[in-house]
Design a protein around this motif. Structure first.
Motif, PDB file in Angstrom:
ATOM      1  N   HIS A 100     -11.322  -4.637   8.992  1.00 19.67           N
ATOM      2  CA  HIS A 100     -10.898  -6.040   9.038  1.00 19.67           C
ATOM      3  C   HIS A 100     -11.047  -6.689   7.669  1.00 19.67           C
ATOM      4  N   MET A 101     -12.201  -6.470   7.039  1.00 30.54           N
ATOM      5  CA  MET A 101     -12.467  -7.082   5.741  1.00 30.54           C
ATOM      6  C   MET A 101     -11.486  -6.597   4.680  1.00 30.54           C
ATOM      7  N   ALA A 102     -11.204  -5.300   4.696  1.00 29.91           N
ATOM      8  CA  ALA A 102     -10.298  -4.743   3.697  1.00 29.91           C
ATOM      9  C   ALA A 102      -8.892  -5.299   3.853  1.00 29.91           C
ATOM     10  N   ILE A 103      -8.430  -5.426   5.090  1.00 29.13           N
ATOM     11  CA  ILE A 103      -7.094  -5.988   5.318  1.00 29.13           C
ATOM     12  C   ILE A 103      -7.039  -7.429   4.830  1.00 29.13           C
ATOM     13  N   GLN A 104      -8.082  -8.200   5.112  1.00 27.99           N
ATOM     14  CA  GLN A 104      -8.115  -9.583   4.644  1.00 27.99           C
ATOM     15  C   GLN A 104      -8.172  -9.673   3.127  1.00 27.99           C
ATOM     16  N   ALA A 105      -8.952  -8.781   2.514  1.00 25.40           N
ATOM     17  CA  ALA A 105      -9.184  -8.863   1.072  1.00 25.40           C
ATOM     18  C   ALA A 105      -7.969  -8.432   0.259  1.00 25.40           C
ATOM     19  N   PHE A 106      -7.231  -7.439   0.742  1.00 24.28           N
ATOM     20  CA  PHE A 106      -6.228  -6.801  -0.113  1.00 24.28           C
ATOM     21  C   PHE A 106      -4.784  -6.943   0.352  1.00 24.28           C
ATOM     22  N   THR A 107      -4.564  -7.648   1.460  1.00 30.73           N
ATOM     23  CA  THR A 107      -3.192  -7.901   1.895  1.00 30.73           C
ATOM     24  C   THR A 107      -3.038  -9.371   2.239  1.00 30.73           C
ATOM     25  N   ASN A 108      -1.799  -9.783   2.342  1.00 33.00           N
ATOM     26  CA  ASN A 108      -1.483 -11.169   2.672  1.00 33.00           C
ATOM     27  C   ASN A 108      -0.714 -11.237   3.985  1.00 33.00           C
ATOM     28  N   VAL A 109      -0.625 -12.445   4.535  1.00 35.65           N
ATOM     29  CA  VAL A 109       0.131 -12.652   5.772  1.00 35.65           C
ATOM     30  C   VAL A 109       1.549 -12.103   5.608  1.00 35.65           C
ATOM     31  N   ASP A 110       1.993 -11.373   6.623  1.00 37.55           N
ATOM     32  CA  ASP A 110       3.312 -10.745   6.693  1.00 37.55           C
ATOM     33  C   ASP A 110       3.434  -9.464   5.881  1.00 37.55           C
ATOM     34  N   ASP A 111       2.382  -9.064   5.169  1.00 42.48           N
ATOM     35  CA  ASP A 111       2.424  -7.780   4.469  1.00 42.48           C
ATOM     36  C   ASP A 111       2.524  -6.634   5.467  1.00 42.48           C
ATOM     37  N   LYS A 112       3.095  -5.525   5.022  1.00 41.36           N
ATOM     38  CA  LYS A 112       3.229  -4.341   5.852  1.00 41.36           C
ATOM     39  C   LYS A 112       2.057  -3.386   5.616  1.00 41.36           C
ATOM     40  N   VAL A 113       1.495  -2.876   6.719  1.00 45.09           N
ATOM     41  CA  VAL A 113       0.380  -1.923   6.661  1.00 45.09           C
ATOM     42  C   VAL A 113       0.774  -0.707   7.502  1.00 45.09           C
ATOM     43  N   LEU A 114       0.690   0.473   6.912  1.00 41.47           N
ATOM     44  CA  LEU A 114       1.137   1.681   7.585  1.00 41.47           C
ATOM     45  C   LEU A 114      -0.015   2.406   8.277  1.00 41.47           C
ATOM     46  N   ILE A 115       0.257   2.887   9.498  1.00 38.71           N
ATOM     47  CA  ILE A 115      -0.695   3.711  10.248  1.00 38.71           C
ATOM     48  C   ILE A 115       0.053   4.917  10.797  1.00 38.71           C
ATOM     49  N   GLY A 160       8.115  -1.499   0.979  1.00 37.32           N
ATOM     50  CA  GLY A 160       7.292  -2.703   0.894  1.00 37.32           C
ATOM     51  C   GLY A 160       5.916  -2.625   1.512  1.00 37.32           C
ATOM     52  N   VAL A 161       5.442  -1.434   1.876  1.00 33.96           N
ATOM     53  CA  VAL A 161       4.093  -1.301   2.438  1.00 33.96           C
ATOM     54  C   VAL A 161       3.052  -1.604   1.357  1.00 33.96           C
ATOM     55  N   LYS A 162       2.030  -2.362   1.711  1.00 35.55           N
ATOM     56  CA  LYS A 162       0.974  -2.735   0.764  1.00 35.55           C
ATOM     57  C   LYS A 162      -0.294  -1.909   0.930  1.00 35.55           C
ATOM     58  N   ALA A 163      -0.560  -1.437   2.158  1.00 36.52           N
ATOM     59  CA  ALA A 163      -1.782  -0.669   2.411  1.00 36.52           C
ATOM     60  C   ALA A 163      -1.506   0.384   3.481  1.00 36.52           C
ATOM     61  N   PHE A 164      -2.234   1.473   3.384  1.00 38.85           N
ATOM     62  CA  PHE A 164      -2.136   2.588   4.329  1.00 38.85           C
ATOM     63  C   PHE A 164      -3.534   2.837   4.881  1.00 38.85           C
ATOM     64  N   ILE A 165      -3.674   2.774   6.221  1.00 35.88           N
ATOM     65  CA  ILE A 165      -4.959   3.094   6.848  1.00 35.88           C
ATOM     66  C   ILE A 165      -4.907   4.546   7.308  1.00 35.88           C
ATOM     67  N   LEU A 166      -5.694   5.375   6.657  1.00 33.34           N
ATOM     68  CA  LEU A 166      -5.775   6.804   6.974  1.00 33.34           C
ATOM     69  C   LEU A 166      -6.908   7.041   7.969  1.00 33.34           C
ATOM     70  N   CYS A 167      -6.656   7.869   8.961  1.00 32.09           N
ATOM     71  CA  CYS A 167      -7.691   8.269   9.916  1.00 32.09           C
ATOM     72  C   CYS A 167      -8.011   9.743   9.642  1.00 32.09           C
ATOM     73  N   SER A 168      -9.213  10.009   9.108  1.00 35.00           N
ATOM     74  CA  SER A 168      -9.531  11.348   8.619  1.00 35.00           C
ATOM     75  C   SER A 168     -11.014  11.669   8.832  1.00 35.00           C
ATOM     76  N   PRO A 169     -11.314  12.647   9.721  1.00 38.53           N
ATOM     77  CA  PRO A 169     -10.443  13.355  10.653  1.00 38.53           C
ATOM     78  C   PRO A 169      -9.750  12.388  11.621  1.00 38.53           C
ATOM     79  N   HIS A 170      -8.673  12.857  12.208  1.00 39.18           N
ATOM     80  CA  HIS A 170      -7.827  11.955  12.986  1.00 39.18           C
ATOM     81  C   HIS A 170      -8.302  11.824  14.434  1.00 39.18           C
ATOM     82  N   ASN A 171      -8.420  10.580  14.849  1.00 41.74           N
ATOM     83  CA  ASN A 171      -8.729  10.215  16.228  1.00 41.74           C
ATOM     84  C   ASN A 171      -7.488   9.533  16.792  1.00 41.74           C
ATOM     85  N   PRO A 172      -6.847  10.090  17.843  1.00 36.28           N
ATOM     86  CA  PRO A 172      -7.392  11.049  18.796  1.00 36.28           C
ATOM     87  C   PRO A 172      -6.917  12.502  18.656  1.00 36.28           C
TER      88      PRO A 172
END
Length: 389
Positions: A100-115, A160-172
């Motif tokens: 949550h903190m990282a998304i708030q700190a490094f992206t802005n409203v309407d920014d794209k975040v990839l999962i 236009g993606v600003k951040a990528f959240i990696l799940c490593s190892p991947h759940n599920p």
């Protein structure tokens, strides 16, 4: 050492896993094998550290000192071949809080975040609750495993993606990403100046023949583009103690992240979490090694029993975590019918795959972080329900 065969009674301990059955499943008559905490007692060293700290009887504001930071540094170096600097560490109550903190700190409203879907449910929330846009790079499911669609990944990233959240190892899905896969992901993110936020909470729970590689350990440039979230909570079953940390090598990013933690008043560990973290990383290695043997045995048992007695269920060959991803598509049920079947016919409380995204609608997630007797009972119930269809 770990007493992994003991059936502990967790009812009436304010346990989410055991005391929330009625709200979650609308019945008490299910065997809980869902939310990601284990039914094993923490290492004796951890329990003794908490007891010793409680004997002091004064619970004032606490610090994370160099002794605690040193145990983290040593653990990451010995277990994951990554030499971090203690100055890179920040602390928080949990990995989800850090996301949550990282998304708030490094992206802005309407920014794209990839999962990469299907994926841990809070990934959606940490993006959408801050009015950012979720961009999905669905993992490709074939030959009883998952791999990354890199062409789709780069196409989405450069749009236009600003951040990528990696799940490593991947759940599920249980993938432990290879060095080649991680390098390719990182190179694409570096090319397009996309921040990598890496959730590596399951990093210690990897089966033999596989190795967890922190994506930030690949190079100094990648490290400076990455925020890595880790914790002992899954490894040692300490989730309720709320102790996690973030590794941020880049000084400016670390400063910005810590400013957001301070704004929310979430920049300290509690006393017991502090003590547990230090004890776990200092003395928990042998316990973890034994745990991994137990988890692998549980995994192999589930795979074998379903293959022999309920072949409609295909267990994805997990490379890590204590969570099994089970393909139930051959049962021919939609996600609502599948959930109802597992609750009412099998009387087992699992996580429904739809929780992790549309791609999981024909799957269920099973927690095998429990004594063999519990695994056997859960598997027996499911097999019996399928055979009686």
């Amino acid at each position: 050492m770990g007493n992994f065969d003991i059936l502990h009674n967790r009812k009436n301990t304010r346990s989410v896993k055991w005391d929330m059955l009625q709200p979650v499943f609308q019945t008490e008559d299910v065997l809980p094998m869902w939310v990601a905490d284990m039914d094993f007692m923490a290492p004796e060293a951890v329990n003794n550290a908490i007891i010793d700290r409680a004997r002091h009887g004064i619970y004032g504001y606490t610090i994370v000192d160099q002794a605690v930071k040193g145990t983290i540094e040593k653990w990451i170096k010995e277990r994951h071949d990554w030499q971090i600097d203690q100055g890179w560490l920040s602390f928080s109550p949990g990995v989800v809080t850090s996301l949550h903190m990282a998304i708030q700190a490094f992206t802005n409203v309407d920014d794209k975040v990839l999962i990469q879907t299907p994926v841990y449910t809070p990934f959606y929330k940490v993006v959408e609750s801050h009015n950012r846009q979720v961009v999905k790079n669905p993992l490709v499911y074939e030959n009883n495993t998952y791999h990354i669609d890199f062409a789709d990944f780069e196409a989405k990233i450069q749009d236009g993606v600003k951040a990528f959240i990696l799940c490593s190892p991947h759940n599920p899905v249980g993938r432990v990403w290879t060095k080649e896969e991680l390098t390719k992901l990182a190179d694409i993110c570096m090319k397009h100046n996309v921040l990598i936020i890496s959730d590596e909470i399951h990093c210690d729970l990897v089966f033999p023949e596989k190795k967890h590689i922190p994506i930030a350990s690949l190079s100094e440039d990648i490290a400076n583009q990455t925020i890595t979230c880790m914790a002992p909570s899954k490894t040692f079953n300490l989730a309720g103690l709320q102790a996690s940390y973030v590794v941020t090598p880049d000084k400016e990013k670390r400063k910005k992240l810590e400013e957001h933690f301070s704004k929310q008043g979430a920049h300290m560990l509690n006393i017991m979490g502090n003590s547990a973290l230090e004890a776990a990383y200092s003395h928990g290695g042998p316990w973890l090694d034994e745990l991994l043997e137990v988890l692998e045995d549980n995994k192999n048992y589930v795979k074998k029993m379903f293959a022999e007695h309920a072949s409609q269920l295909k267990v994805i060959d997990s490379e890590g975590t204590y969570l099994l991803w089970i393909d139930c598509s051959s049962l021919g049920m939609d996600h609502k019918a599948l959930k109802k079947f597992m609750i009412e016919k099998a009387r087992v409380g699992l996580n429904t795959g739809i929780e992790y995204g549309e791609e999981g609608k024909h799957f269920m997630r099973m927690n095998i972080g429990c004594p063999k007797a519990t695994v056997e009972e859960g598997v027996h119930r499911i097999i019996q329900a399928i055979q009686s269809m």
